[in-house]
Enzyme design. Sequence first.
Site, PDB file in Angstrom:
ATOM      1  N   GLU A 192      20.046  33.761 -17.309  1.00  0.00           N
ATOM      2  CA  GLU A 192      19.653  34.341 -16.011  1.00  0.00           C
ATOM      3  C   GLU A 192      18.710  35.526 -16.221  1.00  0.00           C
ATOM      4  O   GLU A 192      18.744  36.502 -15.481  1.00  0.00           O
ATOM      5  CB  GLU A 192      20.920  34.744 -15.237  1.00  0.00           C
ATOM      6  CG  GLU A 192      20.765  34.894 -13.728  1.00  0.00           C
ATOM      7  CD  GLU A 192      20.212  33.663 -13.029  1.00  0.00           C
ATOM      8  OE1 GLU A 192      20.736  32.550 -13.280  1.00  0.00           O
ATOM      9  OE2 GLU A 192      19.255  33.817 -12.253  1.00  0.00           O
TER      10      GLU A 192
HETATM   11  C1  LIG Z   1      24.289  28.513 -23.053  1.00  0.00           C
HETATM   12  C2  LIG Z   1      23.026  28.606 -22.285  1.00  0.00           C
HETATM   13  C3  LIG Z   1      22.989  28.171 -20.977  1.00  0.00           C
HETATM   14  C4  LIG Z   1      21.790  28.201 -20.256  1.00  0.00           C
HETATM   15  N1  LIG Z   1      21.742  27.675 -18.990  1.00  0.00           N
HETATM   16  C5  LIG Z   1      20.541  27.504 -18.398  1.00  0.00           C
HETATM   17  C6  LIG Z   1      20.414  26.743 -17.186  1.00  0.00           C
HETATM   18  O1  LIG Z   1      21.407  26.277 -16.617  1.00  0.00           O
HETATM   19  N2  LIG Z   1      19.172  26.552 -16.673  1.00  0.00           N
HETATM   20  C7  LIG Z   1      18.054  27.036 -17.276  1.00  0.00           C
HETATM   21  O2  LIG Z   1      16.966  26.810 -16.783  1.00  0.00           O
HETATM   22  N3  LIG Z   1      18.142  27.785 -18.413  1.00  0.00           N
HETATM   23  C8  LIG Z   1      19.346  28.016 -18.991  1.00  0.00           C
HETATM   24  N4  LIG Z   1      19.436  28.729 -20.160  1.00  0.00           N
HETATM   25  C9  LIG Z   1      18.244  29.349 -20.708  1.00  0.00           C
HETATM   26  C10 LIG Z   1      18.222  30.863 -20.564  1.00  0.00           C
HETATM   27  O3  LIG Z   1      18.076  31.227 -19.228  1.00  0.00           O
HETATM   28  C11 LIG Z   1      17.132  31.407 -21.497  1.00  0.00           C
HETATM   29  O4  LIG Z   1      17.600  31.257 -22.824  1.00  0.00           O
HETATM   30  C12 LIG Z   1      16.765  32.852 -21.217  1.00  0.00           C
HETATM   31  O5  LIG Z   1      16.153  32.995 -19.976  1.00  0.00           O
HETATM   32  C13 LIG Z   1      15.830  33.432 -22.290  1.00  0.00           C
HETATM   33  O6  LIG Z   1      14.766  32.574 -22.579  1.00  0.00           O
HETATM   34  P1  LIG Z   1      14.484  32.146 -24.099  1.00  0.00           P
HETATM   35  O7  LIG Z   1      15.766  31.806 -24.736  1.00  0.00           O
HETATM   36  O8  LIG Z   1      13.424  31.146 -24.116  1.00  0.00           O
HETATM   37  O9  LIG Z   1      13.988  33.466 -24.811  1.00  0.00           O
HETATM   38  P2  LIG Z   1      12.444  33.968 -24.954  1.00  0.00           P
HETATM   39  O10 LIG Z   1      11.807  33.900 -23.631  1.00  0.00           O
HETATM   40  O11 LIG Z   1      11.804  33.231 -26.067  1.00  0.00           O
HETATM   41  O12 LIG Z   1      12.681  35.453 -25.359  1.00  0.00           O
HETATM   42  C14 LIG Z   1      13.073  35.843 -26.688  1.00  0.00           C
HETATM   43  C15 LIG Z   1      13.251  37.362 -26.712  1.00  0.00           C
HETATM   44  O13 LIG Z   1      12.036  38.002 -26.371  1.00  0.00           O
HETATM   45  C16 LIG Z   1      12.200  38.870 -25.265  1.00  0.00           C
HETATM   46  N5  LIG Z   1      11.010  38.789 -24.400  1.00  0.00           N
HETATM   47  C17 LIG Z   1      10.390  37.682 -23.951  1.00  0.00           C
HETATM   48  N6  LIG Z   1       9.342  38.008 -23.190  1.00  0.00           N
HETATM   49  C18 LIG Z   1       9.280  39.340 -23.138  1.00  0.00           C
HETATM   50  C19 LIG Z   1       8.440  40.293 -22.490  1.00  0.00           C
HETATM   51  N7  LIG Z   1       7.423  39.903 -21.719  1.00  0.00           N
HETATM   52  N8  LIG Z   1       8.710  41.594 -22.671  1.00  0.00           N
HETATM   53  C20 LIG Z   1       9.734  41.996 -23.422  1.00  0.00           C
HETATM   54  N9  LIG Z   1      10.578  41.157 -24.048  1.00  0.00           N
HETATM   55  C21 LIG Z   1      10.349  39.852 -23.917  1.00  0.00           C
HETATM   56  C22 LIG Z   1      13.453  38.395 -24.553  1.00  0.00           C
HETATM   57  O14 LIG Z   1      14.116  39.463 -23.900  1.00  0.00           O
HETATM   58  C23 LIG Z   1      14.285  37.844 -25.699  1.00  0.00           C
HETATM   59  O15 LIG Z   1      15.069  38.847 -26.279  1.00  0.00           O
HETATM   60  C24 LIG Z   1      20.625  28.741 -20.865  1.00  0.00           C
HETATM   61  C25 LIG Z   1      20.682  29.221 -22.176  1.00  0.00           C
HETATM   62  C26 LIG Z   1      21.847  29.131 -22.889  1.00  0.00           C
HETATM   63  C27 LIG Z   1      21.853  29.599 -24.325  1.00  0.00           C
END
Ligand SMILES: Cc1cc2nc3c(=O)[nH]c(=O)nc-3n(C[C@H](O)[C@H](O)[C@H](O)COP(=O)(O)OP(=O)(O)OC[C@H]3O[C@@H](n4cnc5c(N)ncnc54)[C@H](O)[C@@H]3O)c2cc1C
Length: 594
Positions: free
Chosen positions: A436
């Site tokens: 989220e």
């Molecule tokens: C168990 C689980 C359930 C989930 N359920 C859902 C679901 O139901 N539906 C769905 O759509 N998604 C779901 N997700 C996905 C989840 O919402 C994402 O993992 C989350 O939003 C972060 O995206 P990412 O993992 O791609 O990280 P990334 O976007 O790759 O980010 C990696 C790191 O970089 C940081 N970062 C990225 N961009 C910036 C920026 N511009 N400035 C500063 N810091 C930055 C982030 O804070 C993070 O620490 C789920 C994930 C998990 C693990």
Amino acid sequence: MPIYTAPLKDQQFILHDVLRIAEQADVPGYDELDRETTEAILGEAAKLAENVLAPLNPVGDEEGCKLENGVVRTPKGFKDAFDQVRDGGWTALDCDPEYGGQGLPYLVSTAVGEMFSSANMAFNMYQGLTHGAYNAIHAHGSDEQKRTYLPKMVSCEWGGTMNLTEPHCGTDLGLIRTKAVPNDDGSYAITGQKIWISAGEHDMCDNIIHLVLAKLPDAPEGVKGISLFIVPKFMVNEDGSLGERNSLSCGGLEKKMGIHGNATCVMNYDGARGFLVGEAHKGMRAMFTMMNEARLGVGLQGYAQGAVAYQNALGFAQDRLQGRDVTGVKAPEKAADPIIVHPDVRRNLMDQKSFVEGARAFTFWGASLIDRSHRAHDADAEGLISLMTPVIKGFLTDKGFETTVLAQQTLGGSGFTREWGLEQFVRDARITMIYEGTNGIQSLDLVGRKLGQDGGKHVMAFFEMVKTFIADHKGQDADFDKQFLDPLKAASKDLQAAGMYFMQNGMKNPNNALSGSYDFMHLFGHVCLGLMWARMGWAAREALAANTGDVEFYETKLATGRYYMARQLPMTGTHLARIQTGAETVMALDAANF
Ligand SMILES: Cc1cc2nc3c(=O)[nH]c(=O)nc-3n(C[C@H](O)[C@H](O)[C@H](O)COP(=O)(O)OP(=O)(O)OC[C@H]3O[C@@H](n4cnc5c(N)ncnc54)[C@H](O)[C@@H]3O)c2cc1C
């Protein structure tokens, strides 16, 4: 086996002594929520949470979900429990009566949600995701879409999901590649892969209504080109019966750290039939309108894990015999005193208790603002909750996770072993800081968007509210002034100074603001909990003065509040000091030198 006891007395205290909901007559529905009514509703929810959901929590963790021939099997007992939740009407609490809901305020479902989440977070997510999808269709769907999907989603005969994330993008959704190509009949062919989709496939509902973000062929670049689609697992016939299977499938289940009872799915859409929700290219806007509730729900999950972990830590601390009280033996008939006599164990327990109770009040207050904004169309309440949403999500999940670790520590080695269940709470709580929108992103939302929203009107209103609370209560009780109001005033000044620092230094170098945003989110969180403790302290003081009830409960409340004000709230000074160092040390290294 871990225990769970629903915090009914504390919930009632917040609803009636602190928020005084029945007196908020201008919020439709609140006037019907007297003590007896909420006691009856929450009492029934507590039975379900304690007797049905909590015993299944370790089962779900141990067994996990299994993908067999495209079907996800949930852990043993989940389906029966889901039927009980559904049959009891718990999925319909705050839903629109037009679609079979009970129309109760969101605050009531928040209180129930805390219990269900503490008892079994992985299980409760199936319903939570459905509710999120219900909200999106309710807010943005056409009348026909609402009639077709909502009644079955309200009853949770059909589940719901949110499909945003793709393998190459999570935070930056402007990069999504899932395509939506118009069909001749007005529907769209959805093609692409979504990952980590919670409750994406499972065996507890007859149908699953996926909400999918995708791009139309003529979509503008970036987030401005994203549209939202309903993509049902089974097509729905005109008479409401289920038709053919849509061309979508679960391609795999993630192996993960926690919430094993919840299916985290890879979802493949192979030209699946989908239906546009709202306007083309306005999908992100549609998602954002539900953000406050969804993020409050995750903040709730964070502290709810802290709450159940604390209960188990407390039980252990009262039983475990080690060492003697240095000020005098407490249990001479036993080989040693229970560890709760030791100041360091108490410090640990007080950190847990003062956070959980403060977080509960903060979340309930947030939920009441959502009710006020939706039901009484109060724009100020809407502005305030919009400002505080990233704080509720980010601060409460960071601290909720920290609380589970503190609780684990209370148990020593037993906290690390599986038998006591504490390690599951730690693992389950961890995801709340990530999904989220990660907590880092919450802090950017707070500092980059929310602080300056509407010319800073909402943050000014927050400061004014704190100031007014202090002015209204000052000078009536010297102890209360010293123990509650003075620390709150000092913390609020730290928050204002941090805001001032951003105004003066963020313009010349945005990194000065972005390097301090995480500290700011925590600083803000502490001030909010400080305000909650001042309000709870005052309510407890009034109840004691009126001699209305449980003296021990109110005195305990005051003592816990004093602890938070004395031992936690001063953290605002540290956060301010860190913020005021700006970006220099944060950005000093070249990326290659890390
Ligand atoms: C168990 C689980 C359930 C989930 N359920 C859902 C679901 O139901 N539906 C769905 O759509 N998604 C779901 N997700 C996905 C989840 O919402 C994402 O993992 C989350 O939003 C972060 O995206 P990412 O993992 O791609 O990280 P990334 O976007 O790759 O980010 C990696 C790191 O970089 C940081 N970062 C990225 N961009 C910036 C920026 N511009 N400035 C500063 N810091 C930055 C982030 O804070 C993070 O620490 C789920 C994930 C998990 C693990």
